[in-house]
Scaffold this motif. Structure first.
Motif, PDB file in Angstrom:
ATOM      1  N   ASN A 299     -39.802  37.925 -29.941  1.00  0.00           N
ATOM      2  CA  ASN A 299     -41.125  37.391 -30.299  1.00  0.00           C
ATOM      3  C   ASN A 299     -40.990  36.095 -31.103  1.00  0.00           C
ATOM      4  OD1 ASN A 299     -42.567  39.343 -29.035  1.00  0.00           O
ATOM      5  ND2 ASN A 299     -43.047  40.528 -30.873  1.00  0.00           N
ATOM      6  N   TYR A 303     -42.833  33.023 -29.531  1.00  0.00           N
ATOM      7  CA  TYR A 303     -44.034  32.460 -30.169  1.00  0.00           C
ATOM      8  C   TYR A 303     -43.700  31.278 -31.092  1.00  0.00           C
ATOM      9  CZ  TYR A 303     -46.294  36.621 -28.340  1.00  0.00           C
ATOM     10  OH  TYR A 303     -46.770  37.578 -27.491  1.00  0.00           O
ATOM     11  N   ASP A 327     -40.229  33.274 -38.718  1.00  0.00           N
ATOM     12  CA  ASP A 327     -40.159  32.155 -37.772  1.00  0.00           C
ATOM     13  C   ASP A 327     -41.117  31.054 -38.205  1.00  0.00           C
ATOM     14  OD1 ASP A 327     -42.842  32.402 -36.421  1.00  0.00           O
ATOM     15  OD2 ASP A 327     -42.058  34.394 -35.933  1.00  0.00           O
ATOM     16  N   ILE A 332     -50.108  34.119 -36.675  1.00  0.00           N
ATOM     17  CA  ILE A 332     -51.072  35.114 -36.154  1.00  0.00           C
ATOM     18  C   ILE A 332     -52.373  34.974 -36.955  1.00  0.00           C
ATOM     19  CG2 ILE A 332     -51.449  37.595 -35.744  1.00  0.00           C
ATOM     20  CD1 ILE A 332     -48.316  37.853 -36.002  1.00  0.00           C
ATOM     21  N   ILE A 340     -51.709  44.057 -34.480  1.00  0.00           N
ATOM     22  CA  ILE A 340     -50.557  43.680 -33.643  1.00  0.00           C
ATOM     23  C   ILE A 340     -49.603  44.847 -33.352  1.00  0.00           C
ATOM     24  CG2 ILE A 340     -50.594  41.209 -34.179  1.00  0.00           C
ATOM     25  CD1 ILE A 340     -48.374  41.778 -36.230  1.00  0.00           C
ATOM     26  N   TYR A 345     -51.837  45.641 -27.562  1.00  0.00           N
ATOM     27  CA  TYR A 345     -52.613  44.577 -28.226  1.00  0.00           C
ATOM     28  C   TYR A 345     -51.883  43.242 -28.084  1.00  0.00           C
ATOM     29  CZ  TYR A 345     -55.671  42.128 -31.372  1.00  0.00           C
ATOM     30  OH  TYR A 345     -56.579  41.238 -31.870  1.00  0.00           O
ATOM     31  N   ARG A 346     -52.614  42.249 -27.606  1.00  0.00           N
ATOM     32  CA  ARG A 346     -52.062  40.889 -27.501  1.00  0.00           C
ATOM     33  C   ARG A 346     -53.053  39.931 -28.115  1.00  0.00           C
ATOM     34  NH1 ARG A 346     -50.240  42.172 -21.656  1.00  0.00           N
ATOM     35  NH2 ARG A 346     -52.431  42.641 -21.595  1.00  0.00           N
ATOM     36  N   ALA A 347     -52.566  39.065 -29.001  1.00  0.00           N
ATOM     37  CA  ALA A 347     -53.487  38.100 -29.618  1.00  0.00           C
ATOM     38  C   ALA A 347     -53.879  37.040 -28.591  1.00  0.00           C
ATOM     39  CB  ALA A 347     -52.827  37.457 -30.830  1.00  0.00           C
ATOM     40  N   HIS A 357     -45.405  39.604 -21.133  1.00  0.00           N
ATOM     41  CA  HIS A 357     -45.540  40.263 -22.450  1.00  0.00           C
ATOM     42  C   HIS A 357     -46.721  41.227 -22.375  1.00  0.00           C
ATOM     43  CE1 HIS A 357     -42.752  38.015 -25.175  1.00  0.00           C
ATOM     44  NE2 HIS A 357     -42.679  37.316 -24.047  1.00  0.00           N
ATOM     45  N   CYS A 358     -46.398  42.498 -22.406  1.00  0.00           N
ATOM     46  CA  CYS A 358     -47.473  43.472 -22.151  1.00  0.00           C
ATOM     47  C   CYS A 358     -48.056  44.052 -23.440  1.00  0.00           C
ATOM     48  CB  CYS A 358     -46.967  44.575 -21.242  1.00  0.00           C
ATOM     49  SG  CYS A 358     -45.503  45.359 -21.876  1.00  0.00           S
ATOM     50  N   GLY A 359     -47.638  43.580 -24.587  1.00  0.00           N
ATOM     51  CA  GLY A 359     -48.247  44.065 -25.843  1.00  0.00           C
ATOM     52  C   GLY A 359     -47.720  45.416 -26.299  1.00  0.00           C
ATOM     53  N   GLY A 361     -44.204  45.615 -27.332  1.00  0.00           N
ATOM     54  CA  GLY A 361     -42.984  45.381 -28.124  1.00  0.00           C
ATOM     55  C   GLY A 361     -43.120  45.835 -29.571  1.00  0.00           C
ATOM     56  N   LEU A 362     -44.186  45.400 -30.253  1.00  0.00           N
ATOM     57  CA  LEU A 362     -44.337  45.765 -31.675  1.00  0.00           C
ATOM     58  C   LEU A 362     -44.714  47.239 -31.843  1.00  0.00           C
ATOM     59  CD1 LEU A 362     -46.018  42.652 -33.353  1.00  0.00           C
ATOM     60  CD2 LEU A 362     -43.642  43.399 -33.481  1.00  0.00           C
TER      61      LEU A 362
HETATM   62  P1  ADP Z   1     -46.118  41.081 -26.613  1.00  0.00           P
HETATM   63  O1  ADP Z   1     -45.365  41.781 -25.583  1.00  0.00           O
HETATM   64  O2  ADP Z   1     -47.457  40.603 -26.165  1.00  0.00           O
HETATM   65  O3  ADP Z   1     -45.338  40.047 -27.335  1.00  0.00           O
HETATM   66  P2  ADP Z   1     -45.924  42.592 -29.030  1.00  0.00           P
HETATM   67  O4  ADP Z   1     -46.305  43.984 -29.268  1.00  0.00           O
HETATM   68  O5  ADP Z   1     -44.505  42.211 -29.207  1.00  0.00           O
HETATM   69  O6  ADP Z   1     -46.482  42.236 -27.622  1.00  0.00           O
HETATM   70  O7  ADP Z   1     -46.793  41.682 -29.997  1.00  0.00           O
HETATM   71  C1  ADP Z   1     -48.179  41.879 -30.077  1.00  0.00           C
HETATM   72  C2  ADP Z   1     -48.898  40.580 -30.336  1.00  0.00           C
HETATM   73  O8  ADP Z   1     -48.568  40.132 -31.648  1.00  0.00           O
HETATM   74  C3  ADP Z   1     -48.464  39.483 -29.422  1.00  0.00           C
HETATM   75  O9  ADP Z   1     -49.269  39.468 -28.276  1.00  0.00           O
HETATM   76  C4  ADP Z   1     -48.651  38.245 -30.247  1.00  0.00           C
HETATM   77  O10 ADP Z   1     -49.979  37.799 -30.121  1.00  0.00           O
HETATM   78  C5  ADP Z   1     -48.467  38.714 -31.672  1.00  0.00           C
HETATM   79  N1  ADP Z   1     -47.108  38.371 -32.183  1.00  0.00           N
HETATM   80  C6  ADP Z   1     -46.043  39.194 -32.277  1.00  0.00           C
HETATM   81  N2  ADP Z   1     -44.998  38.556 -32.836  1.00  0.00           N
HETATM   82  C7  ADP Z   1     -45.403  37.308 -33.126  1.00  0.00           C
HETATM   83  C8  ADP Z   1     -44.791  36.153 -33.720  1.00  0.00           C
HETATM   84  N3  ADP Z   1     -43.522  36.171 -34.144  1.00  0.00           N
HETATM   85  N4  ADP Z   1     -45.520  35.038 -33.841  1.00  0.00           N
HETATM   86  C9  ADP Z   1     -46.806  34.998 -33.434  1.00  0.00           C
HETATM   87  N5  ADP Z   1     -47.458  36.051 -32.848  1.00  0.00           N
HETATM   88  C10 ADP Z   1     -46.762  37.183 -32.698  1.00  0.00           C
END
Ligand code: ADP
Length: 400
Positions: A299, A303, A327, A332, A340, A345-347, A357-359, A361-362
């Motif tokens: 990420n 990002y 980073d 965000i 997040i 959830y995707r911003a 990116h399927c939202g 990872g976090l």
């Molecule tokens: P994705 O697969 O969309 O990256 P994540 O679960 O990893 O899904 O992250 C969820 C959302 O959090 C992302 O869609 C992004 O909008 C935001 N995000 C995560 N990490 C970062 C980062 N390092 N910088 C900016 N936005 C981030």
């Protein structure tokens, strides 16, 4: 010389045997040969000397009809009887017995009435709780027990049950949403795959066009593979979160391997990685913790801006291992920050989905940290960058 029909009484005894002033009592005195010396004027008719059954002495008591009598034999055989008409006492006793029966019946009726009222007060809420619980099913979790009276134990039980139903309701709703999101995410690449194949097959194509179609299909298939892998990963963590396999690991060593793996990708994006890795020992699952770092670093690269930086550090502090990844990326928005870690959830929906990116990872990252008994926090400044900090206890909490 005292004759058989004579009795000598002291003046005090004489006054005691005054036949007219007996204070409600009657008396009679007999000689040894049963001759009645003296009797009070109120003595009942037919009064007779008590029959001797042996060598009685001392005082005896008997009840004859409605007379209660005490008699005494002197040592030389004379007898004295004192009696009283107890008709009034008997009537009074009968009256008292009647009153006792009435009072007993009243108390019994009161007890029965109170018991019935108490029983209905206790049983009604129990019945209501049972009825509501039986109305609640997986498809109808919105029902709640009526909390008219929360003062007693049953009221408190109803509160606990209602909050359990609310939690179940929320969990089912989350599950439904998750299934809907997962289907939606799978349908998108599947639709691409089908429409690409259909339109290409509609007529003859040049080898270059076929190649283009196959590449698009491969992209869609890879997106589906990433998604199914993430879904399987989440399902695996959900199922085993209480029993993850642990071993002694050092976060700094895991971080070193992850940085080495992702540095080429970062360089490709024009992003540099600085690592400050201090020993951070803990009991954990090395593969899962490597996945946490890979997700955060991916990420931070994805990002980030061209020429941006990433800092990763590990350290140990008061019984916890700490990992920080920061980073200099796009950051965000405050409105997105609390969400997040939610699944899917995707911003920035359009951009991240296009890149696969399927939202999840976090969400996976948080699930792994939770399974280790740790916590994850994110801070961000839009336009300046983000920082993710993880604390994991060095030793797992004792299970109860
Ligand atoms: P994705 O697969 O969309 O990256 P994540 O679960 O990893 O899904 O992250 C969820 C959302 O959090 C992302 O869609 C992004 O909008 C935001 N995000 C995560 N990490 C970062 C980062 N390092 N910088 C900016 N936005 C981030």
């Amino acid at each position: 010389m005292i004759g058989p029909r004579e009795i000598h009484l002291t003046p005090r005894a004489q006054s005691l045997f005054d036949e007219s002033d007996t204070n409600g009592f009657y008396f009679a005195v007999w000689s040894r040969d049963a001759f009645m010396f003296k009797t009070s004027t109120n003595a009942p008719a037919g009064i007779a000397t008590p029959e001797k059954t042996g060598a009685e002495s001392g005082t005896h008591v008997r009840v004859r009809d409605h007379f209660r009598e005490a008699y005494h034999y002197t040592e030389i055989g004379e007898s004295v009887l004192v009696g009283r008409d107890i008709t009034a006492d008997i009537q009074e006793l009968h009256g008292f017995a009647g009153w006792l029966v009435a009072a007993g019946a009243g108390i019994l009726a009161l007890g029965l009435g109170g018991g019935w009222r108490l029983a209905t007060r206790v049983i009604r809420p129990v019945e209501e709780i049972g009825a509501t619980a039986s109305r609640i099913s997986a498809g109808n979790l919105s029902e709640r027990i009526d909390l008219a009276d929360t003062e007693n134990e049953l009221g408190r039980l109803a509160v606990v049950l209602n909050s359990t139903f609310a939690r179940l309701d929320a969990a089912f709703a989350q599950q439904k949403q998750f299934t809907a999101d997962a289907s939606h995410e799978l349908r998108t690449p599947l639709a691409v795959l089908i429409s690409e194949a259909q339109s290409t097959l509609a007529r003859d194509r040049s080898p270059a066009e076929y190649r283009e179609t196959i590449e698009a299909c491969l992209d869609a298939a890879q997106q589906m593979r990433r998604l199914t892998e993430s879904l399987l990963e989440l399902a695996r963590i959900d199922a085993n979160s209480a029993h993850i396999r642990r071993e002694p690991v050092d976060l700094s060593a895991i971080a070193q391997r992850c940085v080495a793996k992702l540095r080429p990708l970062a360089e490709l994006q024009g992003v540099s990685i600085q690592a400050d890795l201090q020993p951070a020992a803990l009991s954990g699952n090395a593969d899962s913790l490597a996945q946490v770092m890979t997700n955060l670093l991916s990420n931070a690269i994805y990002y980030n801006r061209p020429g941006g930086q990433i800092r990763i550090s590990t350290a140990q502090d008061s019984g916890a291992a700490i990992l920080t990844v920061s980073d200099t990326g796009k950051g965000i928005e405050p409105a997105d920050l609390p969400h997040i870690f939610e699944r899917f959830y995707r911003a920035d929906k359009s951009r991240s989905r296009a890149d696969g990116h399927c939202g999840l990872g976090l969400a996976i990252t948080k699930a792994i940290v939770d399974a280790h008994g740790g916590n994850i926090a994110a801070e961000s400044k839009p336009g300046a960058g983000s920082e993710f900090t993880i604390h994991i206890p060095a030793k797992p909490a004792p299970t109860v």
